[in-house]
Design a protein around this motif. Structure first.
Motif, mmCIF file in Angstrom:
data_model
loop_
_atom_site.group_PDB
_atom_site.id
_atom_site.type_symbol
_atom_site.label_atom_id
_atom_site.label_comp_id
_atom_site.label_asym_id
_atom_site.label_seq_id
_atom_site.Cartn_x
_atom_site.Cartn_y
_atom_site.Cartn_z
ATOM 1 N N UNK A 1 0.710 -1.217 0.191
ATOM 2 C CA UNK A 1 0.009 -0.114 -0.048
ATOM 3 C C UNK A 1 0.835 1.139 0.017
ATOM 4 N N UNK A 2 0.757 2.120 -0.886
ATOM 5 C CA UNK A 2 1.275 3.451 -0.997
ATOM 6 C C UNK A 2 0.466 4.455 -0.647
ATOM 7 N N UNK A 3 0.860 5.293 0.418
ATOM 8 C CA UNK A 3 0.082 6.311 1.058
ATOM 9 C C UNK A 3 0.687 7.542 0.795
ATOM 10 N N UNK A 4 -0.154 8.570 -0.001
ATOM 11 C CA UNK A 4 0.413 9.830 -0.273
ATOM 12 C C UNK A 4 -0.559 10.930 0.375
ATOM 13 N N UNK A 5 0.233 12.184 0.607
ATOM 14 C CA UNK A 5 -0.753 13.345 1.017
ATOM 15 C C UNK A 5 -0.818 13.511 2.282
ATOM 16 N N UNK A 6 -0.637 12.565 3.210
ATOM 17 C CA UNK A 6 -0.636 13.037 4.723
ATOM 18 C C UNK A 6 0.311 14.152 5.249
ATOM 19 N N UNK A 7 -0.441 14.948 5.849
ATOM 20 C CA UNK A 7 0.312 16.396 6.203
ATOM 21 C C UNK A 7 0.561 16.224 7.859
ATOM 22 N N UNK A 8 0.177 15.331 8.624
ATOM 23 C CA UNK A 8 -0.019 15.022 9.976
ATOM 24 C C UNK A 8 0.726 13.660 9.932
ATOM 25 N N UNK A 9 1.380 13.270 11.319
ATOM 26 C CA UNK A 9 1.845 11.873 11.497
ATOM 27 C C UNK A 9 0.645 11.010 12.324
ATOM 28 N N UNK A 10 1.133 9.861 12.384
ATOM 29 C CA UNK A 10 0.508 8.780 13.106
ATOM 30 C C UNK A 10 -0.851 8.384 12.592
ATOM 31 N N UNK A 11 -0.908 8.193 11.377
ATOM 32 C CA UNK A 11 -2.298 7.880 10.847
ATOM 33 C C UNK A 11 -2.544 6.480 10.578
ATOM 34 N N UNK A 12 -3.499 5.935 10.685
ATOM 35 C CA UNK A 12 -3.711 4.513 10.920
ATOM 36 C C UNK A 12 -3.916 3.934 9.260
ATOM 37 N N UNK A 13 -3.342 2.747 9.209
ATOM 38 C CA UNK A 13 -3.544 2.246 7.679
ATOM 39 C C UNK A 13 -4.102 0.792 7.671
ATOM 40 N N UNK A 14 -4.903 0.477 7.180
ATOM 41 C CA UNK A 14 -5.486 -0.769 7.189
ATOM 42 C C UNK A 14 -5.611 -1.561 5.974
ATOM 43 N N UNK A 15 -5.663 -2.883 6.044
ATOM 44 C CA UNK A 15 -5.561 -3.727 5.038
ATOM 45 C C UNK A 15 -7.210 -4.645 5.324
ATOM 46 N N UNK A 16 -8.015 -4.444 4.154
ATOM 47 C CA UNK A 16 -9.195 -5.075 4.275
ATOM 48 C C UNK A 16 -9.308 -5.880 3.057
ATOM 49 N N UNK A 17 -10.451 -6.824 3.093
ATOM 50 C CA UNK A 17 -10.729 -7.717 1.838
ATOM 51 C C UNK A 17 -12.154 -7.877 2.069
ATOM 52 N N UNK A 18 -12.508 -8.333 0.639
ATOM 53 C CA UNK A 18 -13.902 -8.680 0.575
ATOM 54 C C UNK A 18 -14.091 -9.617 -0.610
ATOM 55 N N UNK A 19 -14.674 -10.895 -0.279
ATOM 56 C CA UNK A 19 -15.046 -11.820 -1.128
ATOM 57 C C UNK A 19 -16.453 -11.685 -1.766
ATOM 58 N N UNK A 20 -16.414 -12.379 -2.762
ATOM 59 C CA UNK A 20 -17.740 -12.228 -3.404
ATOM 60 C C UNK A 20 -19.089 -12.619 -2.678
ATOM 61 N N UNK A 21 -20.150 -11.638 -2.452
ATOM 62 C CA UNK A 21 -21.297 -12.086 -1.395
ATOM 63 C C UNK A 21 -20.885 -11.983 -0.162
ATOM 64 N N UNK A 22 -19.825 -11.549 0.322
ATOM 65 C CA UNK A 22 -19.586 -11.214 1.630
ATOM 66 C C UNK A 22 -19.211 -9.690 2.031
ATOM 67 N N UNK A 23 -19.261 -9.349 3.335
ATOM 68 C CA UNK A 23 -18.975 -8.087 3.816
ATOM 69 C C UNK A 23 -17.596 -7.890 3.632
#
Length: 125
Positions: free
Chosen positions: A22-44
């Motif tokens: 994951x590449x994150x750009x544009x943050x101007x303040x520190x300590x922001x949380x990054x998450x990985x999520x996934x979604x399978x067909x038919x699931x949340x």
């Protein structure tokens, strides 16, 4: 403007490995949380792992503990998800997401404001 994007998906056999970035750009303040999520067909959409940019606690879904590892490269503003011992039930579209600062529930999708377009992970048996 904050932007996040994913790369590194693909197809593997059960027991194999993949590494997502994951590449994150544009943050101007520190300590922001990054998450990985996934979604399978038919699931949340479900949270997989989360980390705080610049240092902080990591968090994993029970289903991936011991198999997946989230890490960051501070010089590149990237967050990797190393996925080992992949199983067919890991097949899903994987998304990277960024929050503004900290969150109360790091594995809840609605805590995150910025989303990538996703990358497909397919694990065959």
């Amino acid at each position: 403007q904050v932007q996040v994007s994913e790369s590194g998906g693909g197809s593997v056999q059960a027991g194999g490995t993949l590494r997502l970035t994951c590449t994150a750009s544009g943050y101007t303040t520190p300590h922001n949380r990054i998450g990985w999520f996934r979604q399978a067909p038919g699931k949340q959409r479900e949270g997989v792992a989360s980390i705080v940019l610049g240092g902080g606690p990591t968090l994993y879904a029970d289903s991936v503990k011991g198999r997946f590892t989230i890490s960051q490269d501070r010089t590149k503003n990237t967050v990797d998800l190393q996925m080992n011992r992949l199983a067919p039930e890991d097949t899903a579209e994987y998304y990277c997401a960024g929050a503004d600062g900290g969150v109360w529930y790091p594995l809840k999708p609605n805590e995150y404001l910025y989303w990538g377009r996703g990358t497909q992970v397919t694990v065959s048996s």
